[in-house]
Design a protein around this motif. Structure first.
Motif, PDB file in Angstrom:
ATOM      1  N   ASP A  34       0.852  -1.197   0.000  1.00 48.25           N
ATOM      2  CA  ASP A  34       0.000   0.000   0.000  1.00 48.25           C
ATOM      3  C   ASP A  34       0.883   1.240   0.000  1.00 48.25           C
ATOM      4  O   ASP A  34       1.864   1.307   0.752  1.00 48.25           O
ATOM      5  CB  ASP A  34      -0.901   0.029   1.244  1.00 48.25           C
ATOM      6  CG  ASP A  34      -1.900  -1.099   1.241  1.00 48.25           C
ATOM      7  OD1 ASP A  34      -2.299  -1.533   2.342  1.00 48.25           O
ATOM      8  OD2 ASP A  34      -2.293  -1.566   0.154  1.00 48.25           O
ATOM      9  N   TYR A  36       0.998   5.345   0.789  1.00 51.28           N
ATOM     10  CA  TYR A  36       0.341   6.391   1.551  1.00 51.28           C
ATOM     11  C   TYR A  36       1.048   7.725   1.314  1.00 51.28           C
ATOM     12  O   TYR A  36       2.277   7.779   1.218  1.00 51.28           O
ATOM     13  CB  TYR A  36       0.373   6.082   3.052  1.00 51.28           C
ATOM     14  CG  TYR A  36      -0.330   4.813   3.428  1.00 51.28           C
ATOM     15  CD1 TYR A  36       0.368   3.625   3.612  1.00 51.28           C
ATOM     16  CD2 TYR A  36      -1.709   4.794   3.615  1.00 51.28           C
ATOM     17  CE1 TYR A  36      -0.278   2.454   3.963  1.00 51.28           C
ATOM     18  CE2 TYR A  36      -2.363   3.624   3.962  1.00 51.28           C
ATOM     19  CZ  TYR A  36      -1.644   2.459   4.137  1.00 51.28           C
ATOM     20  OH  TYR A  36      -2.293   1.305   4.482  1.00 51.28           O
ATOM     21  N   GLN A  38       1.545  11.459   3.055  1.00 48.70           N
ATOM     22  CA  GLN A  38       1.393  12.148   4.337  1.00 48.70           C
ATOM     23  C   GLN A  38       1.888  13.583   4.192  1.00 48.70           C
ATOM     24  O   GLN A  38       3.093  13.827   4.103  1.00 48.70           O
ATOM     25  CB  GLN A  38       2.152  11.440   5.453  1.00 48.70           C
ATOM     26  CG  GLN A  38       1.916  12.052   6.820  1.00 48.70           C
ATOM     27  CD  GLN A  38       2.580  11.289   7.939  1.00 48.70           C
ATOM     28  OE1 GLN A  38       3.604  10.628   7.736  1.00 48.70           O
ATOM     29  NE2 GLN A  38       2.014  11.357   9.130  1.00 48.70           N
ATOM     30  N   GLY A  43      -2.222  13.055   8.990  1.00 51.40           N
ATOM     31  CA  GLY A  43      -2.100  11.611   9.025  1.00 51.40           C
ATOM     32  C   GLY A  43      -1.939  11.037   7.629  1.00 51.40           C
ATOM     33  O   GLY A  43      -2.214  11.714   6.631  1.00 51.40           O
ATOM     34  N   PRO A  44      -1.471   9.807   7.524  1.00 48.68           N
ATOM     35  CA  PRO A  44      -1.334   9.162   6.214  1.00 48.68           C
ATOM     36  C   PRO A  44      -2.666   9.027   5.493  1.00 48.68           C
ATOM     37  O   PRO A  44      -3.699   8.776   6.109  1.00 48.68           O
ATOM     38  CB  PRO A  44      -0.756   7.788   6.563  1.00 48.68           C
ATOM     39  CG  PRO A  44      -0.049   7.998   7.864  1.00 48.68           C
ATOM     40  CD  PRO A  44      -0.928   8.972   8.611  1.00 48.68           C
ATOM     41  N   PHE A  46      -4.381   7.032   2.154  1.00 48.28           N
ATOM     42  CA  PHE A  46      -4.196   5.921   1.229  1.00 48.28           C
ATOM     43  C   PHE A  46      -4.176   6.425  -0.206  1.00 48.28           C
ATOM     44  O   PHE A  46      -5.065   7.156  -0.629  1.00 48.28           O
ATOM     45  CB  PHE A  46      -5.314   4.893   1.425  1.00 48.28           C
ATOM     46  CG  PHE A  46      -5.303   3.767   0.432  1.00 48.28           C
ATOM     47  CD1 PHE A  46      -6.323   3.617  -0.487  1.00 48.28           C
ATOM     48  CD2 PHE A  46      -4.278   2.834   0.435  1.00 48.28           C
ATOM     49  CE1 PHE A  46      -6.335   2.565  -1.400  1.00 48.28           C
ATOM     50  CE2 PHE A  46      -4.270   1.779  -0.469  1.00 48.28           C
ATOM     51  CZ  PHE A  46      -5.306   1.648  -1.383  1.00 48.28           C
ATOM     52  N   ARG A  49      -3.095   0.505  -3.796  1.00 44.33           N
ATOM     53  CA  ARG A  49      -2.467  -0.774  -3.468  1.00 44.33           C
ATOM     54  C   ARG A  49      -1.896  -1.348  -4.761  1.00 44.33           C
ATOM     55  O   ARG A  49      -2.536  -1.295  -5.819  1.00 44.33           O
ATOM     56  CB  ARG A  49      -3.482  -1.707  -2.849  1.00 44.33           C
ATOM     57  CG  ARG A  49      -3.007  -3.105  -2.520  1.00 44.33           C
ATOM     58  CD  ARG A  49      -4.056  -3.812  -1.653  1.00 44.33           C
ATOM     59  NE  ARG A  49      -4.104  -3.215  -0.315  1.00 44.33           N
ATOM     60  CZ  ARG A  49      -5.164  -3.331   0.497  1.00 44.33           C
ATOM     61  NH1 ARG A  49      -6.234  -3.985   0.110  1.00 44.33           N
ATOM     62  NH2 ARG A  49      -5.137  -2.774   1.684  1.00 44.33           N
ATOM     63  N   GLY A  60      -7.312   5.648  -3.651  1.00 42.24           N
ATOM     64  CA  GLY A  60      -7.934   6.300  -2.514  1.00 42.24           C
ATOM     65  C   GLY A  60      -8.775   7.497  -2.931  1.00 42.24           C
ATOM     66  O   GLY A  60      -8.649   8.000  -4.054  1.00 42.24           O
ATOM     67  N   ASP A  61      -9.607   7.937  -2.021  1.00 41.51           N
ATOM     68  CA  ASP A  61     -10.498   9.060  -2.311  1.00 41.51           C
ATOM     69  C   ASP A  61      -9.708  10.295  -2.739  1.00 41.51           C
ATOM     70  O   ASP A  61      -8.777  10.718  -2.054  1.00 41.51           O
ATOM     71  CB  ASP A  61     -11.325   9.407  -1.064  1.00 41.51           C
ATOM     72  CG  ASP A  61     -12.273   8.295  -0.686  1.00 41.51           C
ATOM     73  OD1 ASP A  61     -12.719   8.266   0.477  1.00 41.51           O
ATOM     74  OD2 ASP A  61     -12.561   7.433  -1.555  1.00 41.51           O
ATOM     75  N   HIS A  92       4.873   6.854   2.117  1.00 41.88           N
ATOM     76  CA  HIS A  92       5.197   5.619   2.823  1.00 41.88           C
ATOM     77  C   HIS A  92       4.619   4.428   2.071  1.00 41.88           C
ATOM     78  O   HIS A  92       3.517   4.509   1.527  1.00 41.88           O
ATOM     79  CB  HIS A  92       4.594   5.612   4.230  1.00 41.88           C
ATOM     80  CG  HIS A  92       4.944   6.793   5.075  1.00 41.88           C
ATOM     81  ND1 HIS A  92       6.090   6.855   5.830  1.00 41.88           N
ATOM     82  CD2 HIS A  92       4.285   7.962   5.285  1.00 41.88           C
ATOM     83  CE1 HIS A  92       6.119   8.000   6.485  1.00 41.88           C
ATOM     84  NE2 HIS A  92       5.038   8.707   6.162  1.00 41.88           N
TER      85      HIS A  92
END
Lengths: 116, 115
Positions: A34, A36, A38, A43-44, A46, A49, A60-61, A92
Motif C-alpha cells: 500500500d 500512503y 502524508q 495523518g497518512p 491511502f 495498493r 484512494g479518495d 510511505h
C-alpha cells in the motif's frame, strides 16, 4: 516477514514526473504493498495498493489520475506525473504479512518528496 | 463515510499509563481486523498492535509486548490501547488503522512521555 526499502528523499521540478521506489526483500515477490501520502502535520492518506500485476482495487479518495503504480519483481513503484506543489509530502509504503496468530504490518522508512 | 477518531492522548511521566480510544463509524466495524500504528516525531511509521474482528487473534510489536494491551468493543464500535510502563521512546502520534479493503487512518492522537 518482508522488509520494505525506500530511499529517504526524492525531488522533482514542478510539472515533471517522479518515480518513488519501494522494494520488497527477497522471497516476497508475491506481496502487495500500500502507498500512503502524508502531508506535513497530517495523518497518512491511502493512495493505492499494488500487487505483482499492478494496481489492486481502486485508488484512494481524491487521488488524481496523475498517480500510478507499476510492479516489477520486488519493486512496487509509485509514479507521479505533472507534479504539483500539493504533491510535496512524505510517501510511505506498507504491507500486511501473515494472518491470524502471525499477522503483522510492516512499513518502509518513507520518502520525503520535495517539489522544486 | 468511514471515520476513525482517536482520543485519550496527552502528557504522561515515564512509568505512567494512558488509554487510547478509537471511535469507528461508517463501516461494519465487527468484520475488520484493526490496528494501532505510531509515528515518533520526525520518524517513519511503526506498527504497534493488531486485533482480529472477534478478538481471537492479537499481535504486538516486540517494542511494546508486555506493556501495551489492545482490545475492542464491537457493540460500541470502539478500539482501545492500554499503555502501561510508558517510556520516552513511546512518544509518538498513535493512529487507529483499518488496512483491509480501502485502508483508513484516523487523524492520530499525540502521546508525550516526559518528566
Amino acid at each position: 516477514q518482508p522488509v520494505l526499502t525506500q530511499p529517504p528523499s526524492a525531488s522533482a521540478s514542478l510539472g515533471a514526473s517522479v518515480t518513488l521506489t519501494c522494494t520488497l526483500s527477497s522471497g516476497y515477490s508475491s506481496n502487495k504493498v500500500d502507498w500512503y501520502q502524508q502531508r506535513p502535520g497530517k495523518g497518512p492518506r491511502f493512495v493505492m495498493r499494488v500487487g505483482p500485476g499492478g494496481i489492486v482495487g481502486s485508488k484512494g479518495d481524491g487521488i488524481p489520475d496523475r498517480f500510478s503504480v507499476l510492479a516489477s519483481g520486488l519493486n512496487r513503484n509509485l509514479t507521479i506525473k505533472n507534479i504539483q506543489e500539493e504533491d510535496e509530502s512524505d510517501y510511505h509504503c506498507g504491507a500486511e504479512h501473515g494472518s491470524g496468530s502471525n499477522f503483522v504490518l510492516v512499513f518502509g522508512g518513507g520518502t520525503k518528496l520535495t517539489v522544486l | 463515510e468511514v471515520q476513525l477518531v482517536e482520543s485519550g492522548g496527552g502528557l504522561v511521566k515515564p512509568g505512567g499509563s494512558l488509554r487510547l480510544s478509537c471511535a469507528a463509524s461508517g463501516f461494519t466495524f465487527d468484520t475488520y481486523t484493526m490496528n494501532w500504528v505510531r509515528q515518533a516525531p520526525g520518524k517513519g511509521l511503526e506498527w504497534v498492535s493488531s486485533i482480529s474482528s472477534s478478538s481471537s487473534y492479537i499481535q504486538y510489536a516486540d517494542s511494546v509486548r508486555g506493556r501495551f494491551t489492545i482490545s475492542r468493543d464491537n457493540a460500541k464500535n470502539s478500539l482501545y490501547l492500554q499503555m502501561n510502563s510508558l517510556r520516552a521512546e513511546d512518544t509518538a502520534v498513535y493512529y487507529c488503522v483499518r488496512v483491509a479493503a480501502t485502508p483508513r487512518w484516523g487523524q492520530g492522537s499525540l502521546v508525550t512521555v516526559s518528566s
